[in-house]
Write an enzyme that holds these catalytic residues in place. Structure first.
Site, mmCIF file in Angstrom:
data_model
loop_
_atom_site.group_PDB
_atom_site.id
_atom_site.type_symbol
_atom_site.label_atom_id
_atom_site.label_comp_id
_atom_site.label_asym_id
_atom_site.label_seq_id
_atom_site.Cartn_x
_atom_site.Cartn_y
_atom_site.Cartn_z
ATOM 1 N N ASP A 35 0.871 -1.186 0.000
ATOM 2 C CA ASP A 35 0.000 0.000 0.000
ATOM 3 C C ASP A 35 0.900 1.226 0.000
ATOM 4 O O ASP A 35 2.107 1.116 0.191
ATOM 5 C CB ASP A 35 -0.802 0.057 1.312
ATOM 6 C CG ASP A 35 -1.805 -1.074 1.420
ATOM 7 O OD1 ASP A 35 -2.221 -1.592 0.390
ATOM 8 O OD2 ASP A 35 -2.144 -1.420 2.566
ATOM 9 N N LYS A 57 -3.733 3.618 -3.575
ATOM 10 C CA LYS A 57 -3.262 4.952 -3.220
ATOM 11 C C LYS A 57 -3.874 5.288 -1.888
ATOM 12 O O LYS A 57 -5.087 5.163 -1.707
ATOM 13 C CB LYS A 57 -3.728 5.957 -4.267
ATOM 14 C CG LYS A 57 -3.030 5.802 -5.581
ATOM 15 C CD LYS A 57 -3.220 7.056 -6.421
ATOM 16 C CE LYS A 57 -2.388 7.037 -7.670
ATOM 17 N NZ LYS A 57 -2.623 5.822 -8.483
ATOM 18 N N MET A 172 -7.750 7.194 10.937
ATOM 19 C CA MET A 172 -8.607 7.435 9.764
ATOM 20 C C MET A 172 -9.734 8.414 10.088
ATOM 21 O O MET A 172 -10.853 8.278 9.575
ATOM 22 C CB MET A 172 -9.212 6.111 9.250
ATOM 23 C CG MET A 172 -8.159 5.104 8.821
ATOM 24 S SD MET A 172 -8.859 3.552 8.245
ATOM 25 C CE MET A 172 -9.277 2.758 9.791
HETATM 26 N N1 SAH Z 1 -2.348 -0.681 10.470
HETATM 27 C C1 SAH Z 1 -2.047 0.716 10.627
HETATM 28 C C2 SAH Z 1 -3.316 1.562 10.597
HETATM 29 C C3 SAH Z 1 -4.064 1.454 9.280
HETATM 30 S S1 SAH Z 1 -5.414 2.559 9.188
HETATM 31 C C4 SAH Z 1 -1.267 0.924 11.937
HETATM 32 O O1 SAH Z 1 -1.170 0.007 12.757
HETATM 33 O O2 SAH Z 1 -0.710 2.024 12.114
HETATM 34 C C5 SAH Z 1 -4.665 3.967 8.458
HETATM 35 C C6 SAH Z 1 -4.545 5.080 9.480
HETATM 36 O O3 SAH Z 1 -3.387 4.891 10.276
HETATM 37 C C7 SAH Z 1 -4.369 6.458 8.911
HETATM 38 O O4 SAH Z 1 -5.590 7.005 8.482
HETATM 39 C C8 SAH Z 1 -3.826 7.196 10.104
HETATM 40 O O5 SAH Z 1 -4.845 7.465 11.029
HETATM 41 C C9 SAH Z 1 -2.929 6.143 10.721
HETATM 42 N N2 SAH Z 1 -1.504 6.290 10.353
HETATM 43 C C10 SAH Z 1 -0.702 5.314 9.889
HETATM 44 N N3 SAH Z 1 0.563 5.761 9.758
HETATM 45 C C11 SAH Z 1 0.559 7.053 10.153
HETATM 46 C C12 SAH Z 1 1.561 8.056 10.280
HETATM 47 N N4 SAH Z 1 2.829 7.820 9.969
HETATM 48 N N5 SAH Z 1 1.187 9.278 10.739
HETATM 49 C C13 SAH Z 1 -0.074 9.535 11.076
HETATM 50 N N6 SAH Z 1 -1.066 8.630 10.984
HETATM 51 C C14 SAH Z 1 -0.748 7.393 10.541
#
Ligand code: SAH
Length: 251
Positions: A35, A57, A172
Protein backbone atom coordinates in the site's frame (compact mmCIF):
# COMPACT_ATOMS: atom_id res chain seq x y z
CA UNK A 1 4.98 -26.72 -4.15
CA UNK A 2 2.92 -23.92 -2.66
CA UNK A 3 4.86 -20.81 -1.67
CA UNK A 4 4.26 -18.76 1.43
CA UNK A 5 2.66 -15.44 2.26
CA UNK A 6 4.02 -13.04 4.88
CA UNK A 7 1.54 -10.49 6.24
CA UNK A 8 3.99 -7.77 7.25
CA UNK A 9 3.65 -4.50 9.15
CA UNK A 10 6.01 -1.73 8.02
CA UNK A 11 5.73 0.41 11.15
CA UNK A 12 4.68 4.06 10.87
CA UNK A 13 7.11 5.24 8.21
CA UNK A 14 10.79 5.52 9.09
CA UNK A 15 13.03 2.59 8.05
CA UNK A 16 14.41 2.56 11.60
CA UNK A 17 11.07 1.29 12.88
CA UNK A 18 10.80 -1.58 10.41
CA UNK A 19 11.44 -4.81 12.36
CA UNK A 20 14.45 -7.01 11.57
CA UNK A 21 12.06 -9.81 10.57
CA UNK A 22 10.18 -7.48 8.21
CA UNK A 23 13.44 -6.39 6.57
CA UNK A 24 14.53 -10.01 6.18
CA UNK A 25 11.32 -11.25 4.54
CA UNK A 26 11.02 -8.15 2.31
CA UNK A 27 14.57 -8.61 1.04
CA UNK A 28 13.94 -12.29 0.21
CA UNK A 29 10.49 -11.90 -1.37
CA UNK A 30 9.66 -12.82 -4.97
CA UNK A 31 6.50 -10.71 -4.93
CA UNK A 32 5.61 -7.69 -2.77
CA UNK A 33 2.06 -6.32 -2.65
CA UNK A 34 2.23 -2.93 -0.96
CA UNK A 35 0.00 0.00 0.00
CA UNK A 36 1.08 3.64 0.03
CA UNK A 37 0.68 3.91 3.83
CA UNK A 38 4.21 2.57 4.65
CA UNK A 39 5.44 5.83 3.08
CA UNK A 40 8.03 6.83 0.49
CA UNK A 41 11.07 6.17 2.68
CA UNK A 42 10.25 2.50 3.19
CA UNK A 43 8.85 1.94 -0.30
CA UNK A 44 12.13 3.22 -1.76
CA UNK A 45 13.92 0.28 -0.10
CA UNK A 46 11.84 -2.50 -1.70
CA UNK A 47 14.17 -4.84 -3.63
CA UNK A 48 14.13 -4.34 -7.40
CA UNK A 49 14.47 -8.10 -8.07
CA UNK A 50 10.96 -8.65 -6.67
CA UNK A 51 7.72 -8.20 -8.57
CA UNK A 52 6.33 -5.03 -6.96
CA UNK A 53 2.55 -4.60 -7.03
CA UNK A 54 1.02 -1.29 -5.93
CA UNK A 55 -2.31 -2.16 -4.31
CA UNK A 56 -3.66 1.26 -3.62
CA UNK A 57 -3.26 4.95 -3.22
CA UNK A 58 -3.57 6.05 0.36
CA UNK A 59 -6.85 7.90 0.93
CA UNK A 60 -7.52 7.97 -2.80
CA UNK A 61 -9.13 5.64 -5.30
CA UNK A 62 -8.01 2.08 -4.71
CA UNK A 63 -6.08 0.73 -7.64
CA UNK A 64 -7.00 -2.82 -6.58
CA UNK A 65 -10.11 -4.05 -4.79
CA UNK A 66 -9.63 -6.05 -1.59
CA UNK A 67 -10.73 -9.31 -3.24
CA UNK A 68 -8.31 -8.68 -6.11
CA UNK A 69 -5.44 -8.26 -3.64
CA UNK A 70 -6.40 -11.50 -1.91
CA UNK A 71 -6.75 -13.36 -5.24
CA UNK A 72 -3.33 -12.11 -6.37
CA UNK A 73 -1.60 -13.18 -3.14
CA UNK A 74 -3.18 -16.61 -3.38
CA UNK A 75 -2.38 -17.03 -7.09
CA UNK A 76 1.29 -16.07 -6.65
CA UNK A 77 1.69 -18.35 -3.62
CA UNK A 78 0.15 -21.24 -5.59
CA UNK A 79 2.84 -20.64 -8.24
CA UNK A 80 5.35 -21.46 -5.48
CA UNK A 81 6.48 -17.90 -4.88
CA UNK A 82 7.36 -16.13 -1.66
CA UNK A 83 4.90 -13.29 -1.24
CA UNK A 84 5.04 -10.30 1.11
CA UNK A 85 1.88 -8.33 1.78
CA UNK A 86 3.26 -5.06 3.19
CA UNK A 87 0.95 -2.83 5.21
CA UNK A 88 1.45 0.37 7.22
CA UNK A 89 1.90 0.13 10.99
CA UNK A 90 0.75 -3.23 12.33
CA UNK A 91 -0.90 -5.52 9.76
CA UNK A 92 -3.87 -6.45 11.95
CA UNK A 93 -4.91 -3.01 13.20
CA UNK A 94 -7.49 -1.56 10.78
CA UNK A 95 -5.60 -2.74 7.75
CA UNK A 96 -7.88 -5.62 6.65
CA UNK A 97 -5.00 -7.96 7.49
CA UNK A 98 -7.43 -10.16 9.39
CA UNK A 99 -9.48 -10.68 6.26
CA UNK A 100 -6.35 -11.54 4.28
CA UNK A 101 -5.40 -14.14 6.89
CA UNK A 102 -8.86 -15.71 6.57
CA UNK A 103 -8.60 -15.85 2.77
CA UNK A 104 -5.15 -17.49 2.95
CA UNK A 105 -6.35 -20.04 5.48
CA UNK A 106 -9.32 -20.91 3.31
CA UNK A 107 -6.91 -21.76 0.48
CA UNK A 108 -4.50 -23.54 2.86
CA UNK A 109 -1.63 -21.23 1.95
CA UNK A 110 1.25 -21.26 4.47
CA UNK A 111 1.31 -17.89 6.19
CA UNK A 112 3.45 -15.98 8.66
CA UNK A 113 2.43 -12.75 10.36
CA UNK A 114 5.13 -10.15 11.04
CA UNK A 115 3.81 -7.60 13.56
CA UNK A 116 4.62 -3.94 13.05
CA UNK A 117 4.95 -0.88 15.26
CA UNK A 118 1.49 0.64 15.19
CA UNK A 119 0.96 4.32 14.44
CA UNK A 120 -1.76 4.35 17.12
CA UNK A 121 0.89 4.24 19.85
CA UNK A 122 4.14 5.22 18.10
CA UNK A 123 2.95 8.43 16.43
CA UNK A 124 1.77 10.11 19.66
CA UNK A 125 4.70 8.80 21.70
CA UNK A 126 7.27 10.16 19.27
CA UNK A 127 5.96 13.70 19.79
CA UNK A 128 6.00 13.20 23.56
CA UNK A 129 2.41 12.02 24.21
CA UNK A 130 2.31 8.65 26.02
CA UNK A 131 -1.07 6.99 25.42
CA UNK A 132 -1.15 5.86 29.06
CA UNK A 133 0.30 7.52 32.14
CA UNK A 134 -0.09 6.62 35.82
CA UNK A 135 -1.55 10.04 36.59
CA UNK A 136 -3.66 10.76 33.52
CA UNK A 137 -4.84 7.62 31.73
CA UNK A 138 -5.05 3.96 32.72
CA UNK A 139 -6.66 2.74 29.52
CA UNK A 140 -6.49 3.43 25.82
CA UNK A 141 -9.19 2.82 23.23
CA UNK A 142 -8.29 2.68 19.54
CA UNK A 143 -11.16 3.67 17.27
CA UNK A 144 -11.67 3.83 13.53
CA UNK A 145 -12.83 7.28 12.47
CA UNK A 146 -13.71 6.00 9.04
CA UNK A 147 -17.36 5.61 10.00
CA UNK A 148 -19.43 8.76 10.29
CA UNK A 149 -20.72 8.76 13.92
CA UNK A 150 -23.92 10.42 12.70
CA UNK A 151 -24.89 7.26 10.79
CA UNK A 152 -27.53 5.35 12.78
CA UNK A 153 -26.17 1.95 11.74
CA UNK A 154 -22.66 2.74 13.10
CA UNK A 155 -20.90 -0.25 14.67
CA UNK A 156 -19.24 2.12 17.16
CA UNK A 157 -20.57 2.97 20.62
CA UNK A 158 -19.83 6.71 21.04
CA UNK A 159 -21.84 6.70 24.26
CA UNK A 160 -19.20 4.44 25.82
CA UNK A 161 -16.27 6.32 24.26
CA UNK A 162 -17.57 9.61 25.70
CA UNK A 163 -17.62 8.05 29.19
CA UNK A 164 -14.08 6.62 29.00
CA UNK A 165 -11.67 8.17 31.46
CA UNK A 166 -8.66 6.96 29.50
CA UNK A 167 -7.18 8.03 26.19
CA UNK A 168 -9.04 7.76 22.88
CA UNK A 169 -6.88 7.23 19.79
CA UNK A 170 -8.70 7.69 16.50
CA UNK A 171 -7.22 6.52 13.20
CA UNK A 172 -8.61 7.43 9.76
CA UNK A 173 -10.54 10.25 11.43
CA UNK A 174 -9.54 13.44 9.59
CA UNK A 175 -12.56 13.61 7.30
CA UNK A 176 -15.01 12.86 10.11
CA UNK A 177 -13.28 15.00 12.78
CA UNK A 178 -16.22 17.46 13.04
CA UNK A 179 -18.72 14.60 13.48
CA UNK A 180 -16.42 12.80 15.94
CA UNK A 181 -15.87 15.88 18.14
CA UNK A 182 -19.62 16.60 18.07
CA UNK A 183 -20.52 12.98 18.90
CA UNK A 184 -18.27 12.99 21.97
CA UNK A 185 -19.48 16.37 23.29
CA UNK A 186 -23.16 15.54 22.66
CA UNK A 187 -22.73 12.38 24.72
CA UNK A 188 -21.28 14.26 27.64
CA UNK A 189 -17.53 14.45 27.18
CA UNK A 190 -16.10 17.73 28.51
CA UNK A 191 -15.59 20.17 25.59
CA UNK A 192 -12.36 21.28 27.32
CA UNK A 193 -10.83 17.79 26.85
CA UNK A 194 -7.48 18.26 25.08
CA UNK A 195 -7.05 16.90 21.55
CA UNK A 196 -3.98 16.53 19.33
CA UNK A 197 -3.94 15.73 15.62
CA UNK A 198 -0.60 14.39 14.37
CA UNK A 199 -0.17 14.28 10.60
CA UNK A 200 2.47 12.13 8.88
CA UNK A 201 3.93 11.04 12.23
CA UNK A 202 7.58 9.98 12.41
CA UNK A 203 8.16 11.33 8.90
CA UNK A 204 10.19 14.33 7.88
CA UNK A 205 7.11 16.52 7.39
CA UNK A 206 5.33 15.52 10.62
CA UNK A 207 3.02 18.19 12.05
CA UNK A 208 1.07 18.49 15.32
CA UNK A 209 -2.11 20.55 15.81
CA UNK A 210 -3.50 20.85 19.34
CA UNK A 211 -6.77 22.13 20.76
CA UNK A 212 -9.74 20.88 22.71
CA UNK A 213 -12.90 19.07 21.68
CA UNK A 214 -14.45 22.56 21.38
CA UNK A 215 -11.67 24.12 19.27
CA UNK A 216 -9.94 21.34 17.34
CA UNK A 217 -12.29 21.38 14.35
CA UNK A 218 -11.56 25.06 13.59
CA UNK A 219 -7.85 24.63 14.30
CA UNK A 220 -7.60 21.62 12.01
CA UNK A 221 -9.48 23.44 9.27
CA UNK A 222 -7.25 26.53 9.58
CA UNK A 223 -4.14 24.36 9.46
CA UNK A 224 -5.45 22.41 6.45
CA UNK A 225 -4.99 19.08 8.25
CA UNK A 226 -4.85 16.11 5.84
CA UNK A 227 -4.55 12.33 6.23
CA UNK A 228 -2.79 10.24 7.32
CA UNK A 229 -3.16 11.55 10.86
CA UNK A 230 -3.62 10.14 14.35
CA UNK A 231 -6.11 11.93 16.63
CA UNK A 232 -5.56 11.73 20.41
CA UNK A 233 -8.27 12.74 22.86
CA UNK A 234 -7.54 12.92 26.59
CA UNK A 235 -5.50 14.47 29.38
CA UNK A 236 -2.24 12.89 28.16
CA UNK A 237 -2.31 15.52 25.38
CA UNK A 238 -1.39 18.11 28.04
CA UNK A 239 2.06 16.46 28.14
CA UNK A 240 2.70 17.70 24.60
CA UNK A 241 5.22 20.56 24.58
CA UNK A 242 6.07 21.97 21.18
CA UNK A 243 9.35 23.31 22.56
CA UNK A 244 10.40 19.94 23.95
CA UNK A 245 9.47 17.35 21.34
CA UNK A 246 11.65 14.22 21.80
CA UNK A 247 14.32 13.69 19.18
CA UNK A 248 13.57 11.14 16.46
CA UNK A 249 16.57 9.11 15.41
CA UNK A 250 14.87 6.69 13.05
CA UNK A 251 14.52 9.14 10.16
N1 SAH B 1 -2.35 -0.68 10.47
C1 SAH B 1 -2.05 0.72 10.63
C2 SAH B 1 -3.32 1.56 10.60
C3 SAH B 1 -4.06 1.45 9.28
S1 SAH B 1 -5.41 2.56 9.19
C4 SAH B 1 -1.27 0.92 11.94
O1 SAH B 1 -1.17 0.01 12.76
O2 SAH B 1 -0.71 2.02 12.11
C5 SAH B 1 -4.66 3.97 8.46
C6 SAH B 1 -4.55 5.08 9.48
O3 SAH B 1 -3.39 4.89 10.28
C7 SAH B 1 -4.37 6.46 8.91
O4 SAH B 1 -5.59 7.01 8.48
C8 SAH B 1 -3.83 7.20 10.10
O5 SAH B 1 -4.84 7.46 11.03
C9 SAH B 1 -2.93 6.14 10.72
N2 SAH B 1 -1.50 6.29 10.35
C10 SAH B 1 -0.70 5.31 9.89
N3 SAH B 1 0.56 5.76 9.76
C11 SAH B 1 0.56 7.05 10.15
C12 SAH B 1 1.56 8.06 10.28
N4 SAH B 1 2.83 7.82 9.97
N5 SAH B 1 1.19 9.28 10.74
C13 SAH B 1 -0.07 9.54 11.08
N6 SAH B 1 -1.07 8.63 10.98
C14 SAH B 1 -0.75 7.39 10.54
Amino acid sequence: MTGKVYLVGSGPGGVGLLTLRAREVIDRADVILYDQLPGAEILATLPSHAELIDCGKYGGAHTLEQHEIEDLMIARAKQGRTVVRLKGGDPFLFGRGGEELEALRKHRIPVEVVPGVTSAIAVPECVGIPVTHRKYASSVTIITGHEDPAKPESALDWETFARQKGTLVILMGVKNLPAIAAALVERGKDPATPVAVIERGIRKDQRVTVGTLATIVDRAREAGVAPPAVIIVGDVVNLYDENAVPEQGSL
